[in-house]
Design an enzyme around this catalytic site. Structure first.
Site, PDB file in Angstrom:
ATOM      1  N   LYS A 148      20.972  39.318  53.038  1.00 29.54           N
ATOM      2  CA  LYS A 148      22.129  38.435  52.884  1.00 29.54           C
ATOM      3  C   LYS A 148      22.368  37.742  54.214  1.00 29.54           C
ATOM      4  O   LYS A 148      22.038  38.284  55.275  1.00 29.54           O
ATOM      5  CB  LYS A 148      23.381  39.242  52.505  1.00 29.54           C
TER       6      LYS A 148
HETATM    7  P1  NAD Z   1      32.037  29.615  44.727  1.00 28.43           P
HETATM    8  O1  NAD Z   1      32.303  29.267  46.137  1.00 28.43           O
HETATM    9  O2  NAD Z   1      31.346  28.631  43.842  1.00 28.43           O
HETATM   10  O3  NAD Z   1      33.414  30.000  43.995  1.00 28.43           O
HETATM   11  C1  NAD Z   1      34.316  30.941  44.484  1.00 28.43           C
HETATM   12  C2  NAD Z   1      35.604  30.807  43.687  1.00 28.43           C
HETATM   13  O4  NAD Z   1      36.522  31.820  44.089  1.00 28.43           O
HETATM   14  C3  NAD Z   1      36.313  29.475  43.910  1.00 28.43           C
HETATM   15  O5  NAD Z   1      36.866  29.038  42.687  1.00 28.43           O
HETATM   16  C4  NAD Z   1      37.432  29.837  44.886  1.00 28.43           C
HETATM   17  O6  NAD Z   1      38.533  28.959  44.823  1.00 28.43           O
HETATM   18  C5  NAD Z   1      37.777  31.227  44.384  1.00 28.43           C
HETATM   19  N1  NAD Z   1      38.499  32.039  45.346  1.00 28.43           N
HETATM   20  C6  NAD Z   1      38.316  32.129  46.683  1.00 28.43           C
HETATM   21  N2  NAD Z   1      39.210  32.962  47.221  1.00 28.43           N
HETATM   22  C7  NAD Z   1      39.966  33.425  46.195  1.00 28.43           C
HETATM   23  C8  NAD Z   1      41.067  34.308  46.118  1.00 28.43           C
HETATM   24  N3  NAD Z   1      41.572  34.898  47.199  1.00 28.43           N
HETATM   25  N4  NAD Z   1      41.583  34.561  44.893  1.00 28.43           N
HETATM   26  C9  NAD Z   1      41.074  33.961  43.777  1.00 28.43           C
HETATM   27  N5  NAD Z   1      40.054  33.102  43.815  1.00 28.43           N
HETATM   28  C10 NAD Z   1      39.516  32.828  44.997  1.00 28.43           C
HETATM   29  O7  NAD Z   1      31.261  31.015  44.753  1.00 28.43           O
HETATM   30  P2  NAD Z   1      30.363  31.654  43.625  1.00 28.43           P
HETATM   31  O8  NAD Z   1      28.952  31.312  43.903  1.00 28.43           O
HETATM   32  O9  NAD Z   1      30.959  31.393  42.296  1.00 28.43           O
HETATM   33  O10 NAD Z   1      30.514  33.212  44.010  1.00 28.43           O
HETATM   34  C11 NAD Z   1      31.614  33.993  43.535  1.00 28.43           C
HETATM   35  C12 NAD Z   1      31.232  35.461  43.652  1.00 28.43           C
HETATM   36  O11 NAD Z   1      30.058  35.702  42.886  1.00 28.43           O
HETATM   37  C13 NAD Z   1      30.913  35.958  45.065  1.00 28.43           C
HETATM   38  O12 NAD Z   1      31.309  37.303  45.163  1.00 28.43           O
HETATM   39  C14 NAD Z   1      29.390  35.877  45.117  1.00 28.43           C
HETATM   40  O13 NAD Z   1      28.845  36.763  46.072  1.00 28.43           O
HETATM   41  C15 NAD Z   1      29.060  36.292  43.705  1.00 28.43           C
HETATM   42  N6  NAD Z   1      27.734  35.898  43.231  1.00 28.43           N
HETATM   43  C16 NAD Z   1      27.338  34.594  43.208  1.00 28.43           C
HETATM   44  C17 NAD Z   1      26.088  34.266  42.703  1.00 28.43           C
HETATM   45  C18 NAD Z   1      25.636  32.835  42.552  1.00 28.43           C
HETATM   46  O14 NAD Z   1      24.543  32.631  41.991  1.00 28.43           O
HETATM   47  N7  NAD Z   1      26.405  31.840  42.972  1.00 28.43           N
HETATM   48  C19 NAD Z   1      25.221  35.274  42.269  1.00 28.43           C
HETATM   49  C20 NAD Z   1      25.651  36.596  42.313  1.00 28.43           C
HETATM   50  C21 NAD Z   1      26.922  36.890  42.787  1.00 28.43           C
END
Ligand code: NAD
Length: 421
Positions: free
Chosen positions: A110
Site C-alpha cells: 500500500k
Molecule cells: P473515494 O475517494 O472515491 O470515496 C471516498 C468517499 O468517502 C467519498 O464519498 C468521501 O466523501 C467519503 N468520506 C470521506 N470521509 C468521510 C467521513 N468522515 N464520513 C463519511 N464519508 C466520508 O474512495 P474509494 O475508492 O471509494 O474508497 C473508499 C474505501 O474503499 C476506502 O476504505 C478504500 O480503501 C476502500 N477500497 C477501495 C477500492 C477501490 O477500488 N477504489 C478497493 C478496495 C477498497
C-alpha cells in the site's frame, strides 16, 4: 462521526488483533506468525513540490510492501491528510490477506501521500504524483510492486504513474499500475469492480440469511467509487437504498433514494460531493450508521463501526466496502447481536481481482470484453465467499476470522515451502 474523533484507533492494532485471533484458532506456529506480522519493506519519502504560486512545499509519501510470497505486491495509493505509516502498514497487510482470500497470485502493498487532493490544482497533483513515482521507481514494477487507485486517487493519477515510470524505464510499461484509463491499457469493468464485488458479496450473504432483496433496505456510508457503485448495483438487486452519505454528511429517505440521481448530482456538483442533495433528510454520518435498515455498507474509511456505536447498529448484515471500517473492539459486539459481517478482505476484493485481470490483459496484449471481465470476477467473488463461509462453519467462527484463516493458511503454506534464508 468525525475522522479525528476516531483517530485514537490504530488500524494496525485492529488488523493485528484479528491476525492473532485467527492464528490462534488455526494453530499457526509462532515462527511463521513472526514472519507474516511485519512488512517486508517500508519506505518513507519526502517530496519537494513547486506549487502554482511558486512556493515549494514538502509532502510526505509512503510505500509499504507487506509480502511478495504469493507474487508481486499489489496495493493502492491513497491521497489524504490522514495518511500515516501505521495506516499504510495495516492496509498493506490487508492487501496480502485479500489477494490470498480471492486466490490471485499477488502479495500485498500500500502507498500514500499526506496531502489534501481537493485543495490542489491538477498541475500540483501531477507534479506530486510524478515525484512520488520517481522516488519509488526502484520499488514499483510489473513483476515487483504494482500500485492502483485508492481514496483520493483515480485513473488520472494512474495515468501519470504509468507515464512517468515508462519514461524512467524508457519503454511503455502498462503493467506497472492498474486502474488505468482504458486508452492506456485499462480494463473494462475496473471502475465498477469493487462495488460489483460488494454487490456479489451482499447477494451471497443475503441468500445465506434467506433475505429477500426486494423486501430489504440498505444504507451506504461513503459515496465515492466504492460507495456509489455498491449502492447502484445493490439497488439493481431490488434492495431499497434508504441512506447514503459522504464527507458532507448523510441523507436518509425511508421511501428510497434514487441512486442514479444522487450519482448525477455529485457529478454535476463543483464540490463533487452530496452537499445540497435534496433526495433525503440530512443526518450526520454517526446517525447514518445506526439508521433502521437490513444491510449496512460502510464504504468510506477506517474505524467507523466502533465499540461506541456497534450496539446501536440495526442492520442484520454488514458488507465492508471500505478497508477496516470496523474496529477489533466492535467485532464481538456485532457477533453478540447476531449481525453477519462480510469482512473487507473478502467483500471489497473485487477491485484487486479486476486489477489482476487488467495486469493479465496488459501482459497478453489482448483485451477482454466487459462481459468476460464481469463474469470471471463474479465467479472469483462467489467462490471466495463460499470458501470463507465453509471455513467459518468448520471453525465455528465469524466470516472475518474465517477469511483471515483462509488467507493465513495459504500465505503460511507458501512461506513454509519457499523457506527463509
Ligand atoms: P473515494 O475517494 O472515491 O470515496 C471516498 C468517499 O468517502 C467519498 O464519498 C468521501 O466523501 C467519503 N468520506 C470521506 N470521509 C468521510 C467521513 N468522515 N464520513 C463519511 N464519508 C466520508 O474512495 P474509494 O475508492 O471509494 O474508497 C473508499 C474505501 O474503499 C476506502 O476504505 C478504500 O480503501 C476502500 N477500497 C477501495 C477500492 C477501490 O477500488 N477504489 C478497493 C478496495 C477498497
Amino acid at each position: 462521526m468525525s475522522a479525528n474523533a476516531e483517530k485514537q484507533h490504530n488500524p494496525l492494532d485492529s488488523m493485528m488483533q484479528r491476525f492473532d485471533e485467527a492464528a490462534r484458532l488455526m494453530g499457526l506456529d509462532e515462527t511463521v506468525m513472526n514472519v507474516l506480522k511485519v512488512p517486508a519493506k517500508s519506505v518513507a519519502v519526502n517530496l519537494p513540490i513547486t506549487m502554482d504560486d511558486g512556493s515549494i512545499k514538502v509532502f510526505e509519501g509512503f510505500r509499504v510492501v507487506h509480502s511478495t510470497l504469493l507474487g508481486p505486491s499489489k496495493g493502492g495509493v491513497r491521497y489524504s491528510m490522514d495518511v500515516h505509516q501505521d495506516e499504510v502498514k495495516a492496509l498493506a497487510a490487508w492487501m496480502t490477506w485479500k489477494c490470498a482470500v480471492v486466490n490471485i497470485p499477488y502479495g500485498g502493498a500500500k502507498g500514500g501521500i499526506k496531502c489534501d487532493p481537493r485543495s490542489m490544482s491538477k498541475g500540483e497533483l501531477e507534479r506530486l504524483t510524478r515525484a512520488y513515482t520517481l522516488a519509488l521507481s526502484e520499488i514499483f514494477g510489473p513483476d515487483t510492486d504494482i500500485p492502483a487507485p485508492d481514496m483520493g486517487t483515480g485513473q488520472q493519477e494512474m495515468a501519470w504513474i504509468v507515464d512517468e515510470y515508462s519514461k524512467i524505464k524508457d519503454q511503455n510499461s502498462w503493467g506497472v499500475v492498474t486502474g488505468k484509463p482504458l486508452i492506456l491499457g485499462g480494463s473494462l469493468g475496473r471502475v465498477e469492480a469493487t462495488g460489483r464485488g460488494v454487490m456479489v458479496s451482499a447477494r451471497s450473504a443475503m441468500a445465506k440469511l434467506q433475505m429477500d432483496p426486494t423486501q430489504s433496505t440498505c444504507v451506504v456510508q461513503g459515496f465515492g467509487n466504492v460507495g456509489s457503485i455498491s449502492a447502484k448495483l445493490i439497488s439493481m438487486l431490488g434492495v431499497k437504498i434508504v441512506g447514503i452519505s459522504d464527507v458532507s454528511g448523510g441523507y436518509h429517505n425511508p421511501e428510497g433514494i434514487n441512486v442514479e440521481e444522487a450519482i448525477k448530482f455529485v457529478q454535476n456538483n463543483p464540490k463533487r460531493t452530496l452537499e445540497g442533495f435534496t433526495g433525503g433528510k440530512q443526518v450526520t454520518n454517526a446517525e447514518l450508521l445506526t439508521l433502521p435498515c437490513d444491510i449496512l455498507v460502510p464504504a468510506a474509511m477506517e474505524d467507523q463501526i466502533t465499540a461506541k456505536n456497534a450496539a446501536d447498529i440495526k442492520a442484520k448484515l454488514i458488507v465492508e466496502g471500505a478497508n477496516g471500517p470496523t474496529t477489533a473492539e466492535a467485532d464481538p459486539i456485532l457477533q453478540e447481536k447476531g449481525i453477519m459481517v462480510v469482512p473487507d478482505i473478502l467483500a471489497n476484493a473485487g477491485g484487486v481481482t479486476v486489477s489482476y485481470f487488467e495486469w493479465v490483459q496488459n501482459r497478453l496484449g489482448y483485451y477482454w470484453t466487459e462481459e468476460r471481465v464481469n463474469r470471471r470476477a463474479d465467479r472469483v467473488m462467489k467462490q471466495a465467499f463460499d470458501n470463507v463461509y465453509l471455513t467459518a462453519q468448520k471453525h465455528n467462527t465469524t466470516l472475518r476470522l474465517a477469511a483471515y484463516i483462509v488467507a493465513l493458511d495459504k500465505v503460511a503454506a507458501t512461506f513454509r515451502i519457499r523457506g527463509g534464508f
